[in-house]
Motif scaffolding. Sequence first.
Motif, mmCIF file in Angstrom:
data_model
loop_
_atom_site.group_PDB
_atom_site.id
_atom_site.type_symbol
_atom_site.label_atom_id
_atom_site.label_comp_id
_atom_site.label_asym_id
_atom_site.label_seq_id
_atom_site.Cartn_x
_atom_site.Cartn_y
_atom_site.Cartn_z
ATOM 1 N N LEU A 1 0.854 -1.191 0.000
ATOM 2 C CA LEU A 1 0.000 0.000 0.000
ATOM 3 C C LEU A 1 0.889 1.241 0.000
ATOM 4 O O LEU A 1 0.978 1.985 0.981
ATOM 5 C CB LEU A 1 -0.951 -0.032 1.194
ATOM 6 N N ALA A 2 1.532 1.417 -1.147
ATOM 7 C CA ALA A 2 2.565 2.440 -1.273
ATOM 8 C C ALA A 2 1.962 3.822 -1.482
ATOM 9 O O ALA A 2 2.200 4.481 -2.483
ATOM 10 C CB ALA A 2 3.495 2.061 -2.418
ATOM 11 N N GLY A 3 1.175 4.262 -0.528
ATOM 12 C CA GLY A 3 0.640 5.614 -0.599
ATOM 13 C C GLY A 3 1.723 6.638 -0.297
ATOM 14 O O GLY A 3 2.796 6.301 0.205
ATOM 15 N N TRP A 4 1.406 7.886 -0.570
ATOM 16 C CA TRP A 4 2.425 8.933 -0.472
ATOM 17 C C TRP A 4 3.010 9.080 0.922
ATOM 18 O O TRP A 4 4.166 9.501 1.073
ATOM 19 C CB TRP A 4 1.857 10.259 -0.988
ATOM 20 N N ASP B 1 6.281 7.358 1.505
ATOM 21 C CA ASP B 1 7.370 7.684 0.583
ATOM 22 C C ASP B 1 8.505 8.403 1.325
ATOM 23 O O ASP B 1 8.281 9.075 2.327
ATOM 24 C CB ASP B 1 6.829 8.573 -0.541
ATOM 25 N N PHE C 1 6.544 15.258 0.115
ATOM 26 C CA PHE C 1 6.165 16.586 -0.353
ATOM 27 C C PHE C 1 6.963 17.043 -1.577
ATOM 28 O O PHE C 1 6.738 18.121 -2.111
ATOM 29 C CB PHE C 1 6.229 17.594 0.797
ATOM 30 N N ALA C 2 7.895 16.204 -2.017
ATOM 31 C CA ALA C 2 8.585 16.499 -3.275
ATOM 32 C C ALA C 2 7.697 16.114 -4.458
ATOM 33 O O ALA C 2 7.954 16.528 -5.584
ATOM 34 C CB ALA C 2 9.904 15.737 -3.348
ATOM 35 N N MET C 3 6.656 15.323 -4.196
ATOM 36 C CA MET C 3 5.697 14.943 -5.240
ATOM 37 C C MET C 3 6.399 14.317 -6.443
ATOM 38 O O MET C 3 6.226 14.737 -7.577
ATOM 39 C CB MET C 3 4.893 16.170 -5.705
ATOM 40 N N ARG C 4 7.227 13.328 -6.161
ATOM 41 C CA ARG C 4 7.988 12.679 -7.224
ATOM 42 C C ARG C 4 7.169 11.605 -7.920
ATOM 43 O O ARG C 4 6.213 11.085 -7.355
ATOM 44 C CB ARG C 4 9.250 12.054 -6.618
ATOM 45 N N GLY C 5 7.608 11.234 -9.093
ATOM 46 C CA GLY C 5 6.832 10.274 -9.880
ATOM 47 C C GLY C 5 6.963 8.836 -9.414
ATOM 48 O O GLY C 5 6.054 8.037 -9.577
ATOM 49 N N ALA C 6 8.121 8.484 -8.847
ATOM 50 C CA ALA C 6 8.343 7.089 -8.452
ATOM 51 C C ALA C 6 8.476 6.980 -6.942
ATOM 52 O O ALA C 6 9.194 7.750 -6.311
ATOM 53 C CB ALA C 6 9.587 6.536 -9.142
ATOM 54 N N TYR C 7 7.789 6.008 -6.406
ATOM 55 C CA TYR C 7 7.808 5.760 -4.961
ATOM 56 C C TYR C 7 9.136 5.150 -4.544
ATOM 57 O O TYR C 7 9.658 4.243 -5.200
ATOM 58 C CB TYR C 7 6.687 4.787 -4.633
ATOM 59 N N ALA D 1 0.622 4.480 4.814
ATOM 60 C CA ALA D 1 0.026 4.422 3.474
ATOM 61 C C ALA D 1 -0.466 5.827 3.132
ATOM 62 O O ALA D 1 0.290 6.648 2.632
ATOM 63 C CB ALA D 1 -1.085 3.392 3.422
#
Lengths: 394, 394
Positions: B249-252, B255, B259-265, B276
């Motif tokens: 459950l790789a929710g933000w 990560d 807060f960097a809002m990157r594309g890859a977890y 999660a």
Amino acid sequence: MTAVTDLVAEAAALDAADPLAHKRNEFDLDPGIAYFDGNSLGAPPKHVAGRLAAVVREEWGGRLIRSWSEGWWEAPVRVGERIAPLVGAAPGQVVVADSTSVDLFKALVAATRLNPGRDEILVDADTFPTDGYIADEVARLTGHTVRRVVAEDMPSEAGERTAVALINHVDYVTGRVHDMAELTAALHRAGALALWDLCHSVGALPVELDATGADLAVGCTYKFLNGGPGAPAFLYVATKWLDRFEQPLAGWAGDRDPFAMRGAYEAHDGIARGRAGTPDILSLLALDAALDVWDGVDRAVLREKGLALGGFFFRCADELLDGATIATPRGTDRGHQISVVDDDAAKTMAALIERGVIGDFRPPDVLRFGLAPLYTTYGEVLRAVTTLRELRVR
Amino acid sequence: MTAVTDLVAEAAALDAADPLAHKRNEFDLDPGIAYFDGNSLGAPPKHVAGRLAAVVREEWGGRLIRSWSEGWWEAPVRVGERIAPLVGAAPGQVVVADSTSVDLFKALVAATRLNPGRDEILVDADTFPTDGYIADEVARLTGHTVRRVVAEDMPSEAGERTAVALINHVDYVTGRVHDMAELTAALHRAGALALWDLCHSVGALPVELDATGADLAVGCTYKFLNGGPGAPAFLYVATKWLDRFEQPLAGWAGDRDPFAMRGAYEAHDGIARGRAGTPDILSLLALDAALDVWDGVDRAVLREKGLALGGFFFRCADELLDGATIATPRGTDRGHQISVVDDDAAKTMAALIERGVIGDFRPPDVLRFGLAPLYTTYGEVLRAVTTLRELRVR
């Protein structure tokens, strides 16, 4: 150039004519603060504190375990029914449970099972990162491939391999609204399911899940629904899929007869099968209370005011922020958030907050100003722009 | 046969000598009610209501979005650190997030990845049904097979195919405690991981995750930890596995740099990777407040009182409930719950509740009486047994 005094008069006139102005009094907001982050954390409706205190004292303390059979157990579906009209859903399709991330996982796994024989998941390339992270993990478990495609390209990119596409209804960075009807229809033509992320649209603008034929949706309740920090998310499953909706988080709360304590799980009829574990009652009933502010709100009026607030933001920016770049579209293809591009966004937002104008920023360079039609005023919009102007001319 | 008056005097003497008696005042409990369902929903500590009201008014309302950087974001790990000593865990291994069902899913999927090349999940055949349901769904996604085996047989049943075994520390029906050290060692000898469900032991009796070498654990906080109805669960990952713990459950929120809002977890360092979605702050901080009642509580004293309450229950039952069958073991291999077998358990419990003695029942035929050492009194134990006697002689 219009003088600021003219804009002050204009804001005052707009606020005086605002059909939703009375709603502001229902929120607990410091009058010294101009709050523009309802798109990230909604302001608390005043009555929530008292209702939550009563839940703790009377339902938890007074009735103790008996409360589970006096309304708590069914609360996820009951509160879901209150959200349904805000997303254009007929009864029986919305349940409140878990977080957006967890509900996305449920919906995506279920979608791959509803549309077997296809091995691809399309994800809106501009969506909030969690959506992509969760899709990657679902793909890892189900053997699918994830492909990131901007929403506008979904109609041409969806093909015979596409099981489901996940799209953010409102782009969280720019505030742009995607056309749910058009994109859903295009995905259906390709034989794919449409899963919508409503986090940035629910409570801000009318959403029409049933009318557009959406298959699945998830959304959060702590932004424009004012449910409280980290309030539980909701899951929508269209009636046509309910009988076949098989989600992977088969906790006891989604079982057909949970208190029978049977050895084998069998999904509950209807949307209750979207539940997983024991519902989080304090948060859920805070949300339930918060939803009262929607009583009597006409969704068309809500949308009209949201667009008007944004329009007034553009007008103020045109007059006062010479040369500023705004990432949000000017037409009606926008939600209720204005995104101003700023090379030094983190610092600028910190300075705005210091001056009582609270928005947020998203990397690398966007200042976000959420416009919550239930409590944002035109006067505050002008204050945001004039404060931004002061910071720019320093 | 001892007269009831003698038992009354005995209960009074035991209550007078109870080293935890002062704790009772910290709970909001109706003095007319004898509450025996803390094993299902703990009673509210008195100060929780005020603390929660302050969170709503000052942190949510007053500070608004700023609260996320003023303590909210880190709360899942911070509150986890407060639970750690109650489960015998050194810092850095416990996080509070989601429900028990969801955390079980995370832990089981991660366990299959930590122990690859093995295709079997063993599940305690007598455990709470959710554990088996979740295991079945994990198996469906990962290609494993689930086999249900009673806890005592795990040492002989675990073999070279076994990736992980999931065991309930205290049997929720009978109240029997399983030997965590012995079973974990046996599983390790077979090359399997041990995942413990602590729902019925955390807060009731000392748990020693680190000392027994447990690999993973989950537990709920709404029973003996008094966190509130549906309060978020916790997840324990032993230090040795943290770097390789990959949950699905790789929710933000899990990560490395959300807060960097990157594309890859990329998973966060340490136990924060067990998160999660956005944490549910109202529930989490109610739990945080509730944990204050553990300040200064010696876990050995807790265990001693729990056993003594149970011992007094047996003594009262021996004197007053001629021929009653009690499913709970009499030795120290029991948790803090007494299970009385009754052919008409649902009706009997309803009649007890009508008389102010609140426990619960589990199908088909068990009356459960939870003994919460922080607030249950010996006088209440006697009241439960005498009330049960009145119902039986009618």
